[in-house]
Scaffold this motif. Sequence first.
Motif, mmCIF file in Angstrom:
data_model
loop_
_atom_site.group_PDB
_atom_site.id
_atom_site.type_symbol
_atom_site.label_atom_id
_atom_site.label_comp_id
_atom_site.label_asym_id
_atom_site.label_seq_id
_atom_site.Cartn_x
_atom_site.Cartn_y
_atom_site.Cartn_z
ATOM 1 N N THR A 1 -0.962 -25.150 -75.153
ATOM 2 C CA THR A 1 -0.077 -25.579 -74.058
ATOM 3 C C THR A 1 -0.865 -26.280 -72.955
ATOM 4 O O THR A 1 -2.091 -26.173 -72.883
ATOM 5 N N ALA A 2 -0.139 -27.004 -72.126
ATOM 6 C CA ALA A 2 -0.710 -27.598 -70.916
ATOM 7 C C ALA A 2 0.392 -27.631 -69.878
ATOM 8 O O ALA A 2 1.570 -27.727 -70.218
ATOM 9 N N ARG A 3 0.038 -27.556 -68.614
ATOM 10 C CA ARG A 3 1.084 -27.583 -67.595
ATOM 11 C C ARG A 3 0.705 -28.437 -66.390
ATOM 12 O O ARG A 3 -0.468 -28.724 -66.146
ATOM 13 N N ARG A 4 1.709 -28.852 -65.667
ATOM 14 C CA ARG A 4 1.559 -29.584 -64.411
ATOM 15 C C ARG A 4 2.597 -29.027 -63.427
ATOM 16 O O ARG A 4 3.608 -28.472 -63.854
ATOM 17 N N SER A 5 2.360 -29.238 -62.152
ATOM 18 C CA SER A 5 3.426 -28.981 -61.186
ATOM 19 C C SER A 5 4.442 -30.112 -61.287
ATOM 20 O O SER A 5 4.068 -31.268 -61.511
ATOM 21 N N THR A 6 5.721 -29.792 -61.092
ATOM 22 C CA THR A 6 6.720 -30.851 -61.027
ATOM 23 C C THR A 6 6.636 -31.490 -59.647
ATOM 24 O O THR A 6 6.641 -30.780 -58.640
ATOM 25 N N PRO A 7 6.521 -32.813 -59.590
ATOM 26 C CA PRO A 7 6.402 -33.471 -58.283
ATOM 27 C C PRO A 7 7.572 -33.201 -57.332
ATOM 28 O O PRO A 7 7.416 -33.367 -56.127
ATOM 29 N N GLY A 8 8.707 -32.779 -57.854
ATOM 30 C CA GLY A 8 9.803 -32.380 -56.948
ATOM 31 C C GLY A 8 10.864 -33.441 -56.807
ATOM 32 O O GLY A 8 10.683 -34.600 -57.177
ATOM 33 N N ARG A 9 11.957 -33.028 -56.210
ATOM 34 C CA ARG A 9 13.145 -33.843 -56.152
ATOM 35 C C ARG A 9 12.939 -35.104 -55.314
ATOM 36 O O ARG A 9 13.596 -36.116 -55.512
ATOM 37 N N LEU A 10 12.040 -35.026 -54.350
ATOM 38 C CA LEU A 10 11.845 -36.170 -53.455
ATOM 39 C C LEU A 10 10.764 -37.125 -53.961
ATOM 40 O O LEU A 10 10.539 -38.184 -53.383
ATOM 41 N N ALA A 11 10.083 -36.750 -55.022
ATOM 42 C CA ALA A 11 9.106 -37.667 -55.624
ATOM 43 C C ALA A 11 9.845 -38.802 -56.322
ATOM 44 O O ALA A 11 11.062 -38.780 -56.463
ATOM 45 N N THR A 12 9.114 -39.797 -56.779
ATOM 46 C CA THR A 12 9.740 -40.870 -57.549
ATOM 47 C C THR A 12 9.914 -40.425 -58.996
ATOM 48 O O THR A 12 9.199 -39.539 -59.473
#
Lengths: 319, 319
Positions: free
Chosen positions: B35-46
Motif C-alpha cells: 500500500t501507499a498513502r497520501r493526504s487528500t488535498p481537500g475540498r478547496l484544493a484544485t
Amino acid sequence: MSAGPGPAAVRVGVDVGGTKVLAGVVDDEGRVLRTARRSTPGRLATPEATEDALVEAVLDAADGAPLLAVGVAAAGFVDAAGERVAFAPHLPWRGEPVRDRLAERWRAPVTLDNDANAAAWAEYTLGAARGADTAVVVTLGTGIGGGLVVGGRLHRGRGGMAGEFGHGQLVPDGRPCECGRRGCWEQYCSGNALLREARAGVGTSAGPLAARCDGDPAALTGVMVTEAAAEGDEVALHAFEVVGGWLGVGVANLVATLDPDVVVVGGGLVAAGELLLAPGRAALRRALVAAAHREVPDLTPAAFGPEAGVVGAALLTRG
Amino acid sequence: MSAGPGPAAVRVGVDVGGTKVLAGVVDDEGRVLRTARRSTPGRLATPEATEDALVEAVLDAADGAPLLAVGVAAAGFVDAAGERVAFAPHLPWRGEPVRDRLAERWRAPVTLDNDANAAAWAEYTLGAARGADTAVVVTLGTGIGGGLVVGGRLHRGRGGMAGEFGHGQLVPDGRPCECGRRGCWEQYCSGNALLREARAGVGTSAGPLAARCDGDPAALTGVMVTEAAAEGDEVALHAFEVVGGWLGVGVANLVATLDPDVVVVGGGLVAAGELLLAPGRAALRRALVAAAHREVPDLTPAAFGPEAGVVGAALLTRG
C-alpha cells in the motif's frame, strides 16, 4: 351441421383481494376482454372455499374457452418459488400449495405472485414504467402495495417479500399499524390516511366536504374527499397536502436507495391526480438527498387502474 | 549481467476519501500486497492537486511494476457511466472527466466508482456477501456508506446514485444533517452518532469512559467508547444500544424493500462487534414487517476492513 373449431384458448389473470376476486381474459396487448368476479370468502373461510371462488371466477371469465394459462395475483406474501401463499392478513392461506392445487383444477399452467408485484409487472411491460431498467411502483389503496423492477426483472427478494416498503418505519413511535408495529409509511400515505386527515378536519368546517357527509366524519369516503378537494374545500385540500407530503418523503427514501428511472404511483388514490401528485412532487424534491445535483424522478401516474393486478398476473404467465 | 524480465503487471485499487488517499496492489484473491498513502488535498484544493495525490499514491504502491489496471473508489457521486465525479462534499471534483484524465496519466485502463459501491463489490465477490443474489452493504464510518448488489450485479441506479440510504429520512424534523435536510439515518447510526450519545452521557458518569477522557466530552473518540463499553461502562454501553437500535430500524426498512439474502455491516464502527450488532439484531427483529413469518436476515460483519474500498476498486477493473 358439422362441428366447427372450438373457441381459441385464453390467458386469464385473477386478482384475489381481501373483499373480492376479479378474473379477466387478457390479450397480448394487456387489454381486458371479459371479466368475472366473486366475493372473497374471507379470512375465516377454508382455503378450499377461497379456491372455489377463484376457480369459478376464472371459468366464468373464460366463458367456455380453453385456458392457455392462468396468472393468480394474491394480496399476501407469496414464497420465492411462486408455489404458496405463505401468509395473507385477509385470506385463509397459510402455506398451502396454492399454485399446484389450482393448476390441477383448471388443468392449465398457473403462475402465482403477489398482487403488487403483478401490478408492477403490468406497468413495466405495457404501462407507465415501460423501458425502465429500474422502476418503483407504489400502489395506494387502503394501504400501500409495492413492486420493484430492477435490471428489467421483477425483484421478489430472497423469500418473495420484497416491495413491502409500505411497512417501512417513517415515524418513530408513530401511528399504530395493522402489522403490529408503529409509524409505518402506509399509516401516513394511503386511502385510510386520507380519510383520517379529512375526518379530523371536517367537524370544524362548513365547506363542500362537510356538506357531502352532513357533517358526520364517519360517513366520509375517499371519493367525497377527492370531489370536495376539486371544488376547493380547504379541509379536503389540506388532507391531500398532508398525504401527498408523506408520499414524497417515502418515495425520497426509495429513490435514495435505488435511484430508479421511474416512480409509478397507482391505486385508487391516484384518481385524485394532481391533488395528490403535486404536493408529492414538492415533498420529494425537498426530502431527496442531493436533489440539486441529480435528475429527480417524476411521480408518474399508473397506466393501469383497478385491473392492474389482473393484467399483470396474466402477463406473468408468459414467462 | 543480462537484463531479466521486468516485474509483472499489477492491479491497483485506490480509495479517495475526505482526508486520505489509500492505494494498494491487490491480487486475484483480494489480498492487498503493498500500500501507499497520501493526504487528500481537500475540498478547496484544485482537482489537479487531488489527481496528483492519486497518481503518486498509485505509482508508489506499484513500486515500478507496470499497471495492468487501476480502480478508483471515490467518496462522492459518480455518474452512471463511471466517467466523472459529479459531486463530492469533501473533494474538489464537480463533473470533471476524472476517469479519462487519470487513464492518460497512468497509461492504463481505469474504472471509477463510488467508495461504498467498491466496498460492496469486495464483499460480494470475495467477502461476507459471497454467493448472494441480493446483498445490502452498510458501511458505518463518520456517516453511512451504502452499496447494493441485486441479481449478482452492483446496482448503481439511473444516475449512479443508488445506495444513498444513509440519507433516508427516519425522523421527521429530526437532527440536522450535513446534506442540508433533517432526520437522516446517518445522524442516528454512525461514528458521529455514537460520539454524540457518549458525549451526552459522559459528564454525569464516573465510569471507565469518563476516566478515559478525563471527564471532557470533547476529548472522546470512538475507540474510547468501544473500549469503555467492553469494560462494562454504562454510558458507553447505552450509546451502543441506541446506535445499534437505529441500525436495526434502518436495516428493517431496507429489508422490507429489498428482502435481501444478506445484510453486511462494515466500516470502523463494526470493530465494536456484538456491542453494536446484538442491539442491531434485536431492533431489526422488532422493526421488520412480518418478522414472525419470514427468515430475518442476520447482520453479518464485513470481511474487509479499512481496505474494502481499495480491494473492491481493484476487483471492479476485472469487469
